[in-house]
Design an enzyme around this catalytic site. Structure first.
Site, mmCIF file in Angstrom:
data_model
loop_
_atom_site.group_PDB
_atom_site.id
_atom_site.type_symbol
_atom_site.label_atom_id
_atom_site.label_comp_id
_atom_site.label_asym_id
_atom_site.label_seq_id
_atom_site.Cartn_x
_atom_site.Cartn_y
_atom_site.Cartn_z
ATOM 1 C CB SER A 66 -7.940 3.448 2.895
ATOM 2 O OG SER A 66 -7.135 2.817 3.849
ATOM 3 C CG MET A 81 -4.632 5.522 3.747
ATOM 4 S SD MET A 81 -3.327 6.758 3.527
ATOM 5 C CE MET A 81 -2.862 7.034 5.223
ATOM 6 C CB ILE A 102 -7.789 3.460 10.809
ATOM 7 C CG1 ILE A 102 -7.904 4.183 12.170
ATOM 8 C CG2 ILE A 102 -8.533 4.234 9.727
ATOM 9 C CD1 ILE A 102 -7.303 5.549 12.211
ATOM 10 N N GLY A 103 -10.528 1.518 10.064
ATOM 11 C CA GLY A 103 -11.990 1.433 10.196
ATOM 12 C C GLY A 103 -12.542 0.306 9.333
ATOM 13 N N GLY A 104 -11.613 -0.468 8.748
ATOM 14 C CA GLY A 104 -12.011 -1.565 7.861
ATOM 15 C C GLY A 104 -11.165 -1.629 6.600
ATOM 16 C CB SER A 105 -8.450 0.611 5.481
ATOM 17 O OG SER A 105 -9.188 1.808 5.512
ATOM 18 C CE LYS A 108 -4.031 1.805 2.577
ATOM 19 N NZ LYS A 108 -4.919 1.558 3.722
#
Lengths: 548, 548
Positions: free
Chosen positions: A209, A183, A230-233, A134
């Site tokens: 992201s 992101m 950080i939230g599902g990335s 990434k």
């Protein structure tokens, strides 16, 4: 250094990225050809372009590649070339690459072949395995622009620790993949590179992201990639391209010298982990990285060696299942995927109970507040370098009206405590589950949807809701994404009897169209507790086997 | 509830605390008698007051007590009574107790005796061992006022997890010990309880912020106590009373439901751990607590079981020693203590090298900024409840001029990153030490002073400097305090040739007076890396043995 003009610069970058592709793999008309031939699936279109010998190689997963290279059935160079060729084609079809060094990486592969030939030994467990990164993962000499124009042309001077560990293990890195601005979105779009499409259906989002990774690996342009979450990335792009993915808990995989938004936000930090077409690839990645004892260099990594979890592959498991979180009703194929997991696990003799956590709705509230703590100030400041506007999906998700002003430390610490209270209640509920199981044991894992819908249509992010992914960021779970099924327009009919419960529920309901999503993969999450990566992988393998 | 009058309330509380002492142990003239008899050492004075049978019991450490209770050589009740008697006397001499429940605790001890008699089994590894708790540790029905008047009379409804674990293991809790206002000082003073003296010399500070614990255990009023440490608060009182103490790394011992200042400040958080007259007491505490798998209830605890560290007791060690941090020259007895450690380790065949970290001065800067991030707002707000003034030592140490205003989240995250950079450099320097050792191995631990001076004189906190303790909070080391020697006015002469390098160095130099400090213990720190508690304890035992 003056910032480039944000309006003209993206075209320059696209041209540079194009020129970085070896000449024999370049084709400015490639996407038009694909569309003209009636393809929407980039992977399948690429299958028609590459020789069978390469197709055979790119169908292998990372552990198999490492094995056949070590046994000299294939050379590192052959493997690299096969994957790089596909990557270059995928890049031109889905826009998933933001930096590449194909020629240098091919040279590295040749060098690895020479070492193996001369010494008879592999340099490490990933000898010759191509690994994509990434954009955030620093590589000396390349940018980590993380979706901004103003941060481009600031090449890094040193590798991320993780990149060094992977390269020391013999991996061949060759591309950095696209991310949405900052992101902070579940779809991958920025002013710098434009839109990254799903490689299985270019009309759909690749997720975010780590959308560039998802798209690239989905197109078999990489056998193993590195994302962040950080939230599902990590989980969303994995799910949207039908891949395995691991969201490790904070402190298991080194983030040192990985460029980040909200860097220093340590209460619910972004974590870094693998995406792979096979679960064995995930495990090899983790064994290799943890085996390198990264805690000796990265202070945030906890000194826990890779542990044996075979117990969970041999004994009967107790699984908590949450098909519906009480807020947003998943679309029919998502519910069916969960049902299939339940049926398969029961067939295999495991105990399945319903998982219900009273405070489930609080997760999104706390997560959203953490994301919005600076009211988007860092994003606006970074956009201001070039004058570029905030991209709509980020504008939509980082809610500037969350607080009257940027939080001060006292308010931030209060928010951190609110998160801790929720974590405490979650652990208590987990322990309490023992009272509801026939085994008398607490649940081993939770299985639930990753996302309420299949990968949504390009730019139609209004149905985006993080309610299934963010809770495990709040409680820092070790979570493995497991592919379960594909949308079938004949089975997964729209539920005409359902009455949405709130505005977001309505958007999610309205967005579902079986015709659009037909054939796209659906995955689930297998979530264990904090720092239980080995257990999560073991249980994911039990689930995957039971689904076969 | 209206807040009590801060001027009159302390007398009320003192009277209540006095009345909570069993009648036969009360004496309002006790301290006058001590002074009249020419004692400054409360422990030695108490030795003259208690029967030999009790003196014998209170000279035993926690593991020995557990053993003799389990083997029925002593009853839990006898043990409790012996310690409680001394605690009550110490309380009246040094002012080290802020809550007590002697009668209920005696009843609990009797109950434990009954269980052992009836079942033949101990309830756990701490069966009958009295354990004292720093005020912060919540006990249902009692306050955790943490040095404020305005927070008094708000009894807690639930026990801290740690208290429950200890009680479930058979420990008998009976007192909560004094802390300075907000726990933000290396001496223990507040408007609520006044001044807590060193139990070995009541003219000196007991240290802080776990000064009540240090004083009580130093007087043998407790065989094992619980303190907390955000800048040295376990280590300083341990050192000032000649005790062993462990500052565990964050996440090893549960802080759940332990009341705190700056709660939610998770970047350099306060940690909780034991103080004990013996190292074996420290180890028993840790084995018991970690063995209870607190990560099942406290989300901040990492799932690392108690590990075998016997390797470090049998092989040759490589130790880095830092006698002087380059900023503040320790007083002569402190330097001598370090020298004695070096000599003892070398005699025992271990390798000793100098530890020098280029960025050592940065630790205090970063630590000070973290402490001052809210410019004392929380402290002022909590004082405002009752109208009490901030106590001078806290006013002195929480520097409101550190920043122009309270940090916002972006500034806070930058500070967190600055800390991470320092941690990264520290780890790199630690790894780099391998190039300087004969063994070719990196150092196993650092040995250095705890504090530049002996326990300073009451209220003379101007010489206080956290430069030897705070670095290990910044890098979250596992640190054990080891008693080495005592100040000897005939040996530890003032160094008349030394020229102080800066104002603080001058204050430290000026404060030293061998006559005042004669006979007071001097300890050192044995610091390992993050989450290496077992190793730190093992190396501390090697050091302690080598000093014998």
């Amino acid at each position: 250094m003056t910032a480039p003009d944000w309006k003209t610069f993206p075209a320059e970058i696209q041209e540079k990225l194009y020129q970085n592709i070896p000449e024999e793999w370049r084709d400015k008309t490639l996407k038009d050809k694909m569309l003209a031939e009636g393809f929407i699936n980039a992977k399948e279109f690429i299958d028609t372009l590459v020789p069978d010998s390469e197709k055979k190689i790119t169908s292998l997963d990372a552990p198999t590649l490492a094995k056949v290279i070590a046994s000299r059935e294939l050379t590192s160079y052959e493997v690299a070339k096969a994957f790089f060729h596909r990557a270059a084609l995928a890049q031109q079809l889905t826009n998933c690459v933001i930096e590449s060094w194909y020629p240098a990486a091919l040279a590295k592969a040749k060098e690895l072949d020479k070492i193996l030939e001369e010494t008879g030994k592999v340099v490490g467990p990933l000898h010759g395995v191509p690994i994509s990164l990434k954009d955030q993962v620093d590589i000396a000499g390349f940018d980590s622009s993380i979706g901004y124009i103003g941060t481009y042309n600031h090449p890094k001077s040193e590798n991320a620790l993780l990149a060094t560990i992977l390269e020391n293990a013999g991996a061949v890195t060759y591309v950095k993949t696209t991310v949405p601005m900052a992101m902070m979105a579940p779809e991958t779009v920025s002013n710098i590179h434009g839109y990254t499409s799903n490689s299985l259906n270019i009309n759909l989002t690749s997720g975010g992201s780590s959308g560039g990774e998802g798209s690239l690996i989905g197109a078999q342009g990489s056998p193993l990639g590195v994302g962040t979450d950080i939230g599902g990335s990590i989980r969303i792009p994995s799910a949207f391209q039908g891949l395995y993915g691991l969201r490790p808990s904070h402190g298991r995989v080194p983030y040192l010298r990985v460029t980040n938004s909200y860097s220093g936000q340590d209460t619910m930090p972004s974590v870094i982990g693998p995406l792979s077409p096979s679960l064995e690839g995930i495990e090899l990645f983790m064994q290799t990285v943890v085996g390198a004892e990264p805690w000796r260099q990265d202070h945030k990594v906890v000194p826990i060696p890779w542990r044996d979890a075979s117990e969970f592959k041999t004994r009967k498991l107790t699984i908590g299942v949450m098909a519906y979180d009480g807020c947003i009703m998943p679309n029919p194929p998502v519910l069916r995927a969960v049902d299939e997991c339940v049926a398969a696990l029961k067939r295999a003799g495991h105990e399945v109970i319903e998982w219900k956590f009273e405070e489930q709705a609080e997760f999104s509230d706390v997560g959203g507040k953490i994301f919005a703590a600076d009211l988007g100030q860092e994003i606006r400041d970074t956009c201001a370098i070039s004058g570029e506007p905030v991209v709509p999906v980020v504008e939509y998700l980082v809610d500037e009206s969350t607080f009257p002003e940027i939080l001060n430390v006292n308010q931030w610490w209060d928010l951190c405590n609110k998160k801790y209270e929720l974590q405490t209640k979650f652990l208590a509920a987990w322990a309490e589950s023992a009272s509801k199981t026939a085994s008398g044991r607490e649940i081993d894992a939770i299985i639930c949807p990753v996302w309420a819908t299949p990968p949504f249509e390009k730019n139609k992010f209004e149905s985006a809701v993080l309610g299934y992914s963010v809770p495990f960021n709040v409680v820092d779970s070790s979570v493995v994404i497991v592919p379960v099924t594909k949308v079938d327009k004949l089975i997964d009919l729209k539920d005409e009897t359902y009455t949405p419960k709130n505005a977001k529920d309505q958007q999610v309901y309205d967005s579902y169209n079986p015709e659009v999503y037909h054939g796209i993969p659906i995955c689930v999450q297998v979530a264990c507790k904090r720092l239980e990566e080995e257990k999560a992988i073991a249980i994911a393998s039990v689930l995957a086997d039971s689904l076969k």
